[in-house]
Design an enzyme around this catalytic site. Sequence first.
Site, short mmCIF file in Angstrom:
data_model
loop_
_atom_site.label_atom_id
_atom_site.label_comp_id
_atom_site.label_asym_id
_atom_site.label_seq_id
_atom_site.Cartn_x
_atom_site.Cartn_y
_atom_site.Cartn_z
N SER A 106 0.79 -1.23 0.00
CA SER A 106 0.00 0.00 0.00
C SER A 106 0.82 1.28 0.00
CB SER A 106 -0.95 0.01 1.21
OG SER A 106 -2.08 -0.79 0.95
N LYS A 162 0.24 4.01 -2.50
CA LYS A 162 -0.75 5.07 -2.34
C LYS A 162 -0.10 6.44 -2.12
CE LYS A 162 -4.48 2.08 -0.65
NZ LYS A 162 -4.00 0.84 -0.05
N SER A 209 -5.92 3.56 4.64
CA SER A 209 -5.31 2.83 3.54
C SER A 209 -6.37 2.08 2.72
CB SER A 209 -4.25 1.84 4.05
OG SER A 209 -3.47 1.36 2.97
N LYS A 252 2.70 6.58 5.34
CA LYS A 252 1.95 5.47 4.74
C LYS A 252 2.59 4.14 5.10
CE LYS A 252 -1.46 3.99 2.64
NZ LYS A 252 -1.36 2.94 3.68
#
Length: 396
Positions: A67, A70, A127, A236
């Site tokens: 992720s 992102k 997320s 993140k």
Amino acid sequence: MTSSQGEQRSGAPDRPSAKGADIERASPNTPDRLGFDVAAPAAILVDAGNGQVLFEKEADQPLHPASIVKVMTMLVTLDAVKAGHVSLDDPVRISREAEAMGGSQVYLAAGETWSLEQLLEAVAIASANDAAVAVAEHVAGTERAFVELMNRRAQALGLEHTRFVNSHGLPQDGGEDANLTTAREVAIMARELVTRHPEVLRWTSTRTKVFREQPRFVMVNTNRLVGAVPGVDGLKTGFTNQAGYSVVATAERDGRRLIAVVMRTDSDQARVDQTSRLLEFGFRAFRPVVLAIPGEQVGEVRVRGGQPTLLPVRAGGMLYVLTLGGDRRGVTRELVLRDDLAPPIEEGQAVGWVIGVVDGREVARVEAVAGASVAPVSGAARLWQWIRDLVGSVGR
């Protein structure tokens, strides 16, 4: 030509326009040299202000980011907002493709409408894979088209080992190509995001937020460093079985912002512990050495065919480097001027670079700007300048 400190030379190399791409490569700040290490296969610690690498370990090894992709999803979207192509207030209708996403999600339903800002919050805090797809479709029409924008942005940043195949980071079905990047290139993306779009930190620093009331759903930040480590306000996390546990974290203390990337640890607790250690090491061990303040004269250059002939050159921004304990040994400053300087030159115009050097290696730079305007002189005055310079050179 003279310089107030360090060296001056001509022929400033071209530099990427993207601020994030200034993160140096081949840093000597490895575990062996520093006597410090983290228990992770790959990691990097970067100063967000100048891009200097303070620590690195296998930072150019291509890995699955999960992720963490992102970061680029948010960067491309906020670029589009800044350019006026979309607005945070835009209503976004949820597609069946977005609804069908698994993994981390906020349980969007096809046909619902949410604002682009609400969906970006869901991406940043929870997320949410379904929100990432909805954002991508709104910005580019289809997720596939959005992924093309992600890869173009990566190329513009000079990311040589990064490849995106989706906007969310989950493994592709059917054995298709996977997302790939490196710790260094994650740091470059993250630095670009937080410097160009600092508003993202409002979302990434949020620990919990209600996404919907009926049925009630509360988003919880996947980044457990937020609220646990002083100064951490993003950025993140990433996890899949294939990728392991990774995170790109950023923290600010006393006006200094650091970016830490830790990849492929074996548990969530390990990535929290190792990233915390890395950030604490950076803030504790390194101190800034200021080499030029904005507007400071850093040299002067003779401009042929110009009036005046001597042009003062000033630093266009704060130039500093970070060293262990603020040690100034081996730290110098260089002024690198463009080869093609010719009048007219406007005050404030970029004329080259002021470079911070540590142990013979460039680690930071800011633009050098003209400290005055230089007008072209007439043909007769140009001839007189040529004769004067010729006589002066013979006299030497």
